[in-house]
Design a protein around this motif. Structure first.
Motif, PDB file in Angstrom:
ATOM      1  N   GLY A  67       0.579   6.151  -3.356  1.00 55.22           N
ATOM      2  CA  GLY A  67       1.493   5.574  -2.354  1.00 55.22           C
ATOM      3  C   GLY A  67       1.293   6.324  -0.994  1.00 55.22           C
ATOM      4  O   GLY A  67       1.301   5.545   0.278  1.00 55.22           O
ATOM      5  N   LEU A  68       1.066   7.621  -0.820  1.00 56.26           N
ATOM      6  CA  LEU A  68       1.047   8.466   0.218  1.00 56.26           C
ATOM      7  C   LEU A  68      -0.253   7.825   1.022  1.00 56.26           C
ATOM      8  O   LEU A  68      -0.485   8.040   2.243  1.00 56.26           O
ATOM      9  N   SER A  69      -1.313   7.975   0.075  1.00 55.67           N
ATOM     10  CA  SER A  69      -2.772   7.722   0.501  1.00 55.67           C
ATOM     11  C   SER A  69      -2.625   6.140   1.219  1.00 55.67           C
ATOM     12  O   SER A  69      -3.284   5.940   2.322  1.00 55.67           O
ATOM     13  N   ALA A  70      -1.704   5.403   0.647  1.00 49.02           N
ATOM     14  CA  ALA A  70      -1.729   3.800   1.126  1.00 49.02           C
ATOM     15  C   ALA A  70      -1.266   3.836   2.721  1.00 49.02           C
ATOM     16  O   ALA A  70      -1.445   3.205   3.429  1.00 49.02           O
ATOM     17  N   LEU A  71      -0.018   4.643   2.645  1.00 38.77           N
ATOM     18  CA  LEU A  71       0.618   4.933   3.899  1.00 38.77           C
ATOM     19  C   LEU A  71      -0.351   5.649   5.080  1.00 38.77           C
ATOM     20  O   LEU A  71      -0.375   5.126   6.198  1.00 38.77           O
ATOM     21  N   ALA A  72      -1.009   6.569   4.709  1.00 38.82           N
ATOM     22  CA  ALA A  72      -1.550   7.397   5.782  1.00 38.82           C
ATOM     23  C   ALA A  72      -2.781   6.469   6.307  1.00 38.82           C
ATOM     24  O   ALA A  72      -3.377   6.478   7.160  1.00 38.82           O
ATOM     25  N   GLY A  73      -3.295   5.715   5.384  1.00 42.66           N
ATOM     26  CA  GLY A  73      -4.585   4.863   5.367  1.00 42.66           C
ATOM     27  C   GLY A  73      -4.159   3.413   6.418  1.00 42.66           C
ATOM     28  O   GLY A  73      -4.871   2.681   7.050  1.00 42.66           O
ATOM     29  N   GLY A  74      -2.925   3.340   6.167  1.00 43.70           N
ATOM     30  CA  GLY A  74      -2.219   2.073   7.135  1.00 43.70           C
ATOM     31  C   GLY A  74      -2.785   0.887   6.118  1.00 43.70           C
ATOM     32  O   GLY A  74      -3.249  -0.235   6.577  1.00 43.70           O
ATOM     33  N   ASP A  75      -2.948   0.796   4.900  1.00 41.03           N
ATOM     34  CA  ASP A  75      -3.520  -0.186   4.186  1.00 41.03           C
ATOM     35  C   ASP A  75      -2.756  -1.455   3.860  1.00 41.03           C
ATOM     36  O   ASP A  75      -3.219  -2.600   3.919  1.00 41.03           O
ATOM     37  N   ALA A 105       7.859   7.072   3.936  1.00 41.55           N
ATOM     38  CA  ALA A 105       7.077   8.176   2.972  1.00 41.55           C
ATOM     39  C   ALA A 105       8.214   9.263   2.803  1.00 41.55           C
ATOM     40  O   ALA A 105       8.072   9.799   1.373  1.00 41.55           O
ATOM     41  N   THR A 106       9.124   9.462   3.549  1.00 39.60           N
ATOM     42  CA  THR A 106      10.301  10.362   3.291  1.00 39.60           C
ATOM     43  C   THR A 106      11.096   9.872   2.051  1.00 39.60           C
ATOM     44  O   THR A 106      11.704  10.552   1.233  1.00 39.60           O
ATOM     45  N   ALA A 107      11.514   8.474   2.165  1.00 40.85           N
ATOM     46  CA  ALA A 107      12.158   7.728   1.037  1.00 40.85           C
ATOM     47  C   ALA A 107      11.337   7.972  -0.376  1.00 40.85           C
ATOM     48  O   ALA A 107      11.939   8.280  -1.408  1.00 40.85           O
TER      49      ALA A 107
END
Lengths: 199, 242
Positions: free
Chosen positions: B120-128, B93-95
Motif C-alpha cells: 500500500g505504501l509503495s503504491a502511494l509513494a509511486g502514485g500508481d 497513508a497515515t490512516a
C-alpha cells in the motif's frame, strides 16, 4: 509513600514532562534541603510566568505584552514571515542572526494519527496576516520530519493562489559530519539543494 | 536479552525525553514491536530520517523487558519523502498506518499485514492509483486478513448467490431480501463492484470507477472498519478525498 505535603510535592513534580517518580522524589528532597531564599525565588518565577506570559496576538509567540518583542519592533522587515511550529523554534532561528523578518507560530504540525488537523493550528490567522499583501515571502521553517514536511506541503498548496513567494528551509548534510553516515533521504535532499561554488 | 534483526515498517514515532523517540514498528517476523531510538532527534543522529513513519527499514534490535532498543537501521524503501510531498497521499497513508497498528498485536507475527502495508505504501509513494482507492483497498484487505472479510456479492448471512443489493454492516456485507434487516444501506451496484474489485486488487475495474461510486464506497468502507474496531481510527477523519 511519604506523608502529607512531601508526597503532594512529589506528586506535583511527577506531573512535569520527563520527570518520573524517582526524579520527582530527588527534586523534592533537594528543595527540602535548599535555602528558603532559593525556593522563594523559584516559586515567584513560577507564579510570575503564569501571570505575565501570554501569547502574542499577531504571531502566537510567547509575550509579556499584547504583542511580542519581535512583532512590536519597528526595525523588523514586514515583507518576510517565517512560519514555525513552536515558540522555541523562534528562539532557534533568532540565534542564527540571519533572519530580520517576523514570525508566525503555528502551535504544532499536522499529525492525523494524533488527531491534529489543519484546523487545530493557527493557519487561519496566517491567512489573515497575508491578506493585506504587505508580505512578499513566506518561509516555511517547520521541523524537517514527516509531520513538518506534510505541514509544509499543505501550506504550499494553500498559499499557491496568493501572489507571494513560498520557500522552505534547506535540508542536507550537517556541518562536521561524515558523508558515509548520512541517510538516503538527507543525502538526496543535499543533492537536490546543491549550490554552485563561488571561487 | 537477545539481539535480533528484521525488516520493519515504521508506524509511529513519539518523542521521549531530550532527544530520543519511541518508534512503533511492524516487523516482518516479530509482529508489532515498540522500541527506543536513542538520540534520533539530534541533527547529527546516525539514524537520520530512517526511523520516520512510512519508512521500511532493516533494523537491528536489542530485546528489552517492555521496550526494545534500536541499535542499527538501514533503509530498504524510503517512502516517507514522496508521501509527505503529496498531502492527499499523506493523510491516506497515515490512516493506513493507524489501522495496521490497531489490527496487529505486540510480538505476534503478522506477515500478511506487513506485506499488505508495504504494498500500500509503495503504491502511494509511486502514485500508481488514486490515494483514496489505495486506502480503501488496504482497509478492506487488512480487515479480511484480520478475519473480517466483507461480502460484496453473495449474501453474507445465508450465502444466497448474488449480486445482492442491500449492505448491512452487522451482517458483514451484502444481504439477500430475506436476511435483510432494518438499517441496511442500498448502494449503487457499481459501488459494490468497485468494493469487490478493491478487495481482490482488480485495479483495472477500480481505476475506471466514477467519483460518486468512490465516495459512496469509501463511506461504506469507513463504516465497516469502525464497526469492527472498538475505537474509531482518528486519522480517517482527516483523510482528504479528491
Amino acid at each position: 509513600m511519604y506523608e502529607g505535603v512531601v508526597q503532594d510535592l512529589i506528586d506535583e513534580l511527577g506531573r512535569l514532562p520527563g520527570v518520573g517518580p524517582k526524579s520527582a522524589q530527588r527534586i523534592a528532597f533537594h528543595l527540602l534541603q535548599a535555602d528558603s531564599l532559593d525556593v522563594t525565588r523559584l516559586v515567584s518565577a513560577l507564579v510570575e510566568v503564569k501571570e505575565k506570559v501570554r501569547f502574542c496576538i499577531v504571531c502566537g509567540n510567547v509575550a509579556e505584552a499584547e504583542q511580542c518583542r519581535i512583532c512590536s519592533d519597528p526595525r523588523r522587515d514586514l515583507t518576510y514571515i517565517c512560519v514555525v511550529e513552536e515558540p522555541k523554534d523562534v528562539v532557534a532561528v533568532e540565534r542564527t542572526r540571519e533572519f530580520r523578518g517576523r514570525y508566525h507560530v503555528l502551535g504544532g504540525a499536522i499529525s492525523p494519527i494524533e488527531g491534529v488537523g489543519p484546523d487545530d493550528l493557527r493557519i487561519k490567522e496566517l491567512l489573515t496576516r497575508l491578506a493585506d499583501g504587505a508580505v512578499t515571502e513566506v518561509i516555511v521553517a517547520t521541523d524537517p520530519n514527516l509531520e513538518g514536511e506534510a505541514t509544509a506541503t499543505y501550506l504550499a498548496r494553500l498559499l499557491r493562489p496568493l501572489d507571494l513567494k513560498v520557500t522552505r528551509l534547506a535540508s542536507g548534510l550537517p556541518v562536521g559530519g561524515d558523508l558515509e553516515y548520512a541517510d538516503e533521504v538527507t543525502l538526496g535532499r543535499a543533492f537536490e539543494g546543491r549550490r554552485v561554488l563561488d571561487v | 536479552m537477545a539481539l535480533y534483526r528484521d525488516a520493519a515498517i515504521v508506524l509511529r514515532a513519539q518523542k521521549l525525553g531530550e532527544a530520543d523517540r519511541i518508534v512503533t514498528l511492524l516487523t516482518r517476523q516479530h509482529g508489532k514491536v515498540r522500541a527506543v531510538a536513542k538520540g534520533v532527534r539530534r541533527t547529527r543522529s546516525r539514524f537520520g530520517a530512517r526511523l520516520e513513519p512510512f519508512m521500511i527499514v532493516d533494523v537491528m534490535l536489542y530485546e528489552g523487558r517492555s521496550l526494545d532498543t534500536v541499535t542499527q537501521a538501514e533503509t530498504l524503501a524510503p517512502y516517507g519523502d514522496p508521501i509527505a510531498r503529496d498531502y492527499v497521499s499523506y493523510t491516506a497513508a497515515t490512516a493506513m498506518l493507524e489501522t495496521a497498528e490497531r489490527l496487529t498485536e505486540e510480538r505476534e507475527p503478522a506477515m500478511q499485514q506487513f506485506l499488505l502495508l508495504a504494498g500500500g505504501l509503495s503504491a502511494l509513494a509511486g502514485g500508481d492509483h488514486e490515494a483514496g482507492l489505495v486506502l480503501d483497498s488496504f482497509l478492506l484487505r487488512s480487515l479480511a486478513v484480520a478475519g473480517w472479510a466483507p461480502s460484496f456479492h453473495d449474501c453474507a448471512r445465508c450465502g444466497a448467490p448474488g449480486p445482492q443489493r442491500a449492505f448491512n454492516l452487522a451482517s458483514g456485507g451484502t444481504v439477500c431480501p430475506s436476511c435483510r434487516t432494518p438499517g441496511s444501506a442500498l448502494p449503487a451496484l457499481a459501488t459494490l463492484e468497485l468494493l469487490a474489485a478493491l478487495l481482490v486488487g482488480d485495479w483495472d475495474v477500480a481505476d475506471q470507477s466514477l467519483p460518486q461510486h468512490r465516495r459512496e464506497g469509501s463511506g461504506l468502507v469507513t463504516a465497516f472498519l469502525q464497526w469492527h474496531l472498538e475505537r474509531g481510527v482518528r486519522s480517517l477523519r482527516l483523510v482528504e478525498r479528491v
